[in-house]
Design a protein around this motif. Structure first.
Motif, PDB file in Angstrom:
ATOM      1  N   SER A  93       0.820  -1.204   0.000  1.00 30.37           N
ATOM      2  CA  SER A  93       0.000   0.000   0.000  1.00 30.37           C
ATOM      3  C   SER A  93       0.858   1.259   0.000  1.00 30.37           C
ATOM      4  O   SER A  93       0.576   2.236  -0.699  1.00 30.37           O
ATOM      5  N   LYS A  94       1.942   1.225   0.777  1.00 33.59           N
ATOM      6  CA  LYS A  94       2.802   2.390   0.954  1.00 33.59           C
ATOM      7  C   LYS A  94       3.683   2.676  -0.264  1.00 33.59           C
ATOM      8  O   LYS A  94       3.983   3.839  -0.556  1.00 33.59           O
ATOM      9  N   ASN A  95       4.084   1.631  -0.991  1.00 34.97           N
ATOM     10  CA  ASN A  95       5.124   1.797  -2.004  1.00 34.97           C
ATOM     11  C   ASN A  95       4.718   1.549  -3.452  1.00 34.97           C
ATOM     12  O   ASN A  95       5.482   1.860  -4.363  1.00 34.97           O
ATOM     13  N   LEU A  96       3.532   0.984  -3.686  1.00 31.49           N
ATOM     14  CA  LEU A  96       3.195   0.576  -5.048  1.00 31.49           C
ATOM     15  C   LEU A  96       3.151   1.757  -6.019  1.00 31.49           C
ATOM     16  O   LEU A  96       3.658   1.667  -7.141  1.00 31.49           O
ATOM     17  N   LYS A  97       2.555   2.856  -5.594  1.00 27.68           N
ATOM     18  CA  LYS A  97       2.467   4.021  -6.481  1.00 27.68           C
ATOM     19  C   LYS A  97       3.865   4.515  -6.856  1.00 27.68           C
ATOM     20  O   LYS A  97       4.126   4.879  -8.013  1.00 27.68           O
ATOM     21  N   ALA A  98       4.769   4.542  -5.878  1.00 23.33           N
ATOM     22  CA  ALA A  98       6.139   4.986  -6.147  1.00 23.33           C
ATOM     23  C   ALA A  98       6.848   4.041  -7.106  1.00 23.33           C
ATOM     24  O   ALA A  98       7.616   4.478  -7.973  1.00 23.33           O
ATOM     25  N   ILE A  99       6.576   2.747  -6.969  1.00 24.47           N
ATOM     26  CA  ILE A  99       7.168   1.765  -7.887  1.00 24.47           C
ATOM     27  C   ILE A  99       6.656   2.005  -9.307  1.00 24.47           C
ATOM     28  O   ILE A  99       7.429   2.064 -10.260  1.00 24.47           O
ATOM     29  N   ILE A 100       5.359   2.174  -9.430  1.00 33.70           N
ATOM     30  CA  ILE A 100       4.750   2.384 -10.736  1.00 33.70           C
ATOM     31  C   ILE A 100       5.234   3.690 -11.381  1.00 33.70           C
ATOM     32  O   ILE A 100       5.455   3.760 -12.589  1.00 33.70           O
ATOM     33  N   ASN A 101       5.446   4.715 -10.538  1.00 33.43           N
ATOM     34  CA  ASN A 101       5.831   6.037 -11.052  1.00 33.43           C
ATOM     35  C   ASN A 101       7.342   6.266 -11.082  1.00 33.43           C
ATOM     36  O   ASN A 101       7.794   7.404 -11.284  1.00 33.43           O
ATOM     37  N   ASP A 102       8.127   5.202 -10.871  1.00 32.15           N
ATOM     38  CA  ASP A 102       9.597   5.314 -10.877  1.00 32.15           C
ATOM     39  C   ASP A 102      10.097   6.328  -9.849  1.00 32.15           C
ATOM     40  O   ASP A 102      11.051   7.082 -10.100  1.00 32.15           O
ATOM     41  N   GLU A 103       9.481   6.301  -8.668  1.00 35.48           N
ATOM     42  CA  GLU A 103       9.858   7.262  -7.633  1.00 35.48           C
ATOM     43  C   GLU A 103      10.528   6.617  -6.425  1.00 35.48           C
ATOM     44  O   GLU A 103      10.796   7.287  -5.424  1.00 35.48           O
TER      45      GLU A 103
END
Length: 273
Positions: free
Chosen positions: A176-186
């Motif tokens: 939950s905490k990291n998936l968006k960052a993974i997807i957005n190369d962040e």
């Protein structure tokens, strides 16, 4: 949009997959063991129902490094491949197949506790805390660059059942905490400190045997560390294995005599030796 695949055969992985879909993201490919493999593995699950419900292709394999796995990664043009709750070591060719790489999780605060049986060892070592680490996989065993960690405090009474549930919950939290960052190369990667690294060896079901020269403290610790979903602590009696899932000290004569007292068995299972 990043294309993501997921490899697992245990509940920890399935919980992560379910969280990915709760967040509103999706997977291009699921990979798991063939149905007849690792049926006694702690936390073993099957992905058929989730795959069918969400219309995700499901590949069943013998080994993560099989040629068919490499072919499927290329066919689905994966950016990332999660490999969680999987005991086979991914070789370099597999790790390089997704365009961005492979991500794993390990139920310790890496670099402490690289290796196997992390949940039982955390209890056996009487740690005051453990945790779960999300990291980018490399060719070593739990040596890759860190993505994120969450601590889990431990007390003197925690069981493997309870800790497994906490570890499961933290796996979900890390997704939950990291998936968006993974997807957005962040994501920001952090190299592990080799000077702080420790390695914990694997354990077998036979390591759970309780002997009469053990103390009550040793036996109760072993029972807590190896109870469900693990194989369990046990005694041998009359060519049978009595698996002790739960026990307590007995003020009077109990079920198991140890060097400094008796154990009273509260929950058990009998199997042929």
């Amino acid at each position: 949009m990043k294309k993501i695949g997921f490899v697992t055969c245990v509940q920890l992985g399935l919980s992560c997959i379910e969280e990915i879909y709760k967040i509103g993201e999706k997977l291009e490919l699921l990979i798991t063991l063939k149905d007849d493999k690792a049926q006694k593995k702690s936390g073993r699950v099957f992905l058929d129902e989730f795959s069918k419900k969400n219309n995700i292709p499901l590949l069943k394999i013998n080994n993560i490094n099989d040629e068919m796995v490499l072919e499927k990664i290329k066919e689905y043009d994966l950016d990332w491949l999660f490999i969680i709750g999987w005991s086979q070591i991914a070789r370099k060719e597999l790790l390089l197949s997704p365009k961005k790489g492979c991500i794993g999780m390990h139920p310790t605060l890496l670099p402490e506790g690289r290796g196997r049986a992390a949940i039982p060892w955390a209890i056996l070592k009487k740690l005051s805390k453990t945790g779960v680490t999300m990291f980018k996989l490399d060719e070593g065993v739990d040596t890759g660059d860190l993505i994120s960690q969450i601590e889990i405090p431990l007390d003197e009474s925690i069981t493997a059942t309870e800790l497994y549930q906490k570890v499961n919950d933290v796996h979900i939290e890390l997704i939950s905490k990291n998936l968006k960052a993974i997807i957005n190369d962040e994501i920001v990667l952090k190299t592990q400190d080799k000077e702080l690294a420790t390695e914990w060896p694997g354990r077998t079901p036979d390591d759970g045997e309780i002997f009469n020269d053990m103390s009550l403290e040793e036996a109760l610790l072993l029972i807590r560390a190896t109870t469900k979903p693990y194989p369990g602590a046990f005694i041998r009696k009359d060519n049978k294995k009595i698996i002790i899932w739960k026990a307590e000290k007995s003020l009077l004569k109990g079920d198991v005599k140890l060097k400094d007292g008796y154990l009273s068995i509260l929950e058990y299972e009998v199997k042929e030796c």
